[in-house]
Write a protein that holds these residues in place. Structure first.
Motif, PDB file in Angstrom:
ATOM      1  N   VAL A  38      -9.777  40.494 -34.837  1.00  0.00           N
ATOM      2  CA  VAL A  38      -8.987  41.790 -33.702  1.00  0.00           C
ATOM      3  C   VAL A  38     -10.110  41.580 -32.718  1.00  0.00           C
ATOM      4  O   VAL A  38      -9.110  41.721 -31.471  1.00  0.00           O
ATOM      5  N   SER A  39     -11.686  41.436 -32.567  1.00  0.00           N
ATOM      6  CA  SER A  39     -12.521  41.497 -31.306  1.00  0.00           C
ATOM      7  C   SER A  39     -12.542  40.369 -30.446  1.00  0.00           C
ATOM      8  O   SER A  39     -11.426  40.589 -29.373  1.00  0.00           O
ATOM      9  N   ASP A  41      -8.741  38.707 -30.356  1.00  0.00           N
ATOM     10  CA  ASP A  41      -7.619  39.255 -29.302  1.00  0.00           C
ATOM     11  C   ASP A  41      -7.980  40.643 -28.759  1.00  0.00           C
ATOM     12  O   ASP A  41      -6.928  40.341 -27.381  1.00  0.00           O
ATOM     13  N   ARG A  42      -8.649  41.036 -28.719  1.00  0.00           N
ATOM     14  CA  ARG A  42      -8.809  42.031 -27.530  1.00  0.00           C
ATOM     15  C   ARG A  42      -9.588  41.466 -26.141  1.00  0.00           C
ATOM     16  O   ARG A  42      -9.191  42.148 -25.255  1.00  0.00           O
ATOM     17  N   SER A  43     -10.088  40.785 -26.167  1.00  0.00           N
ATOM     18  CA  SER A  43     -10.987  40.324 -25.375  1.00  0.00           C
ATOM     19  C   SER A  43     -10.316  39.056 -24.678  1.00  0.00           C
ATOM     20  O   SER A  43     -10.026  38.970 -23.677  1.00  0.00           O
ATOM     21  N   SER A  45      -6.636  39.016 -24.727  1.00  0.00           N
ATOM     22  CA  SER A  45      -6.087  40.004 -23.708  1.00  0.00           C
ATOM     23  C   SER A  45      -6.514  41.056 -22.842  1.00  0.00           C
ATOM     24  O   SER A  45      -6.096  41.385 -21.724  1.00  0.00           O
ATOM     25  N   GLU A  46      -7.713  41.276 -22.703  1.00  0.00           N
ATOM     26  CA  GLU A  46      -8.610  41.905 -21.628  1.00  0.00           C
ATOM     27  C   GLU A  46      -8.822  41.325 -20.476  1.00  0.00           C
ATOM     28  O   GLU A  46      -9.316  41.627 -19.760  1.00  0.00           O
TER      29      GLU A  46
END
Length: 128
Positions: A38-39, A41-43, A45-46
């Motif tokens: 999750v971390s 994926d977040r990194s 995309s951001e």
């Protein structure tokens, strides 16, 4: 004679030590791998979409937990490089932000790096 310690070596050693702690935690709670996904994926995309390390970490996190643990603590060049962008250090459920803990790890890493430097041939050392 004082031995000047290579800060990169100290930092790499500290990251290895932190990932050893993370590998141990995964042994108790394999869901930490899902939190790292999750971390990551977040990194991605951001901020880091398209960076090669995102795909490399994604591949690594698909491995069985025992393999992930083994890779996290590997001393090979690939893992030394990947630990620089580890999704574990910002994942929920993993807290390596404690200043006292980080200071102890850094001091231990510095001692290990100094010890390693002292064992190098004399021509490889840089005296202060």
């Amino acid at each position: 004679m004082t031995i000047r310690v290579n800060q990169e070596q100290v930092n790499d050693t500290a990251k290895l030590m932190i990932h050893r702690l993370i590998a141990r935690a995964i042994g108790h709670d394999p869901s930490l791998i899902d939190r790292a996904k999750v971390s990551l994926d977040r990194s991605a995309s951001e901020r880091y979409e398209g960076y090669s390390f995102v795909g490399e970490w994604s591949d690594l996190l698909r491995l069985p937990p025992s393999n992930v643990r083994r890779r996290l603590t590997s001393r090979d060049e690939e893992m030394t490089r990947l630990r620089l962008s580890s999704p574990f250090v910002i994942a929920d459920g993993i807290d390596v932000s404690d200043v006292a803990l980080r200071r102890r790890i850094w001091k231990a890493a510095k001692r290990l790096a100094a010890k390693s430097s002292a064992l190098e041939p004399a021509g490889a050392r840089v005296a202060a």
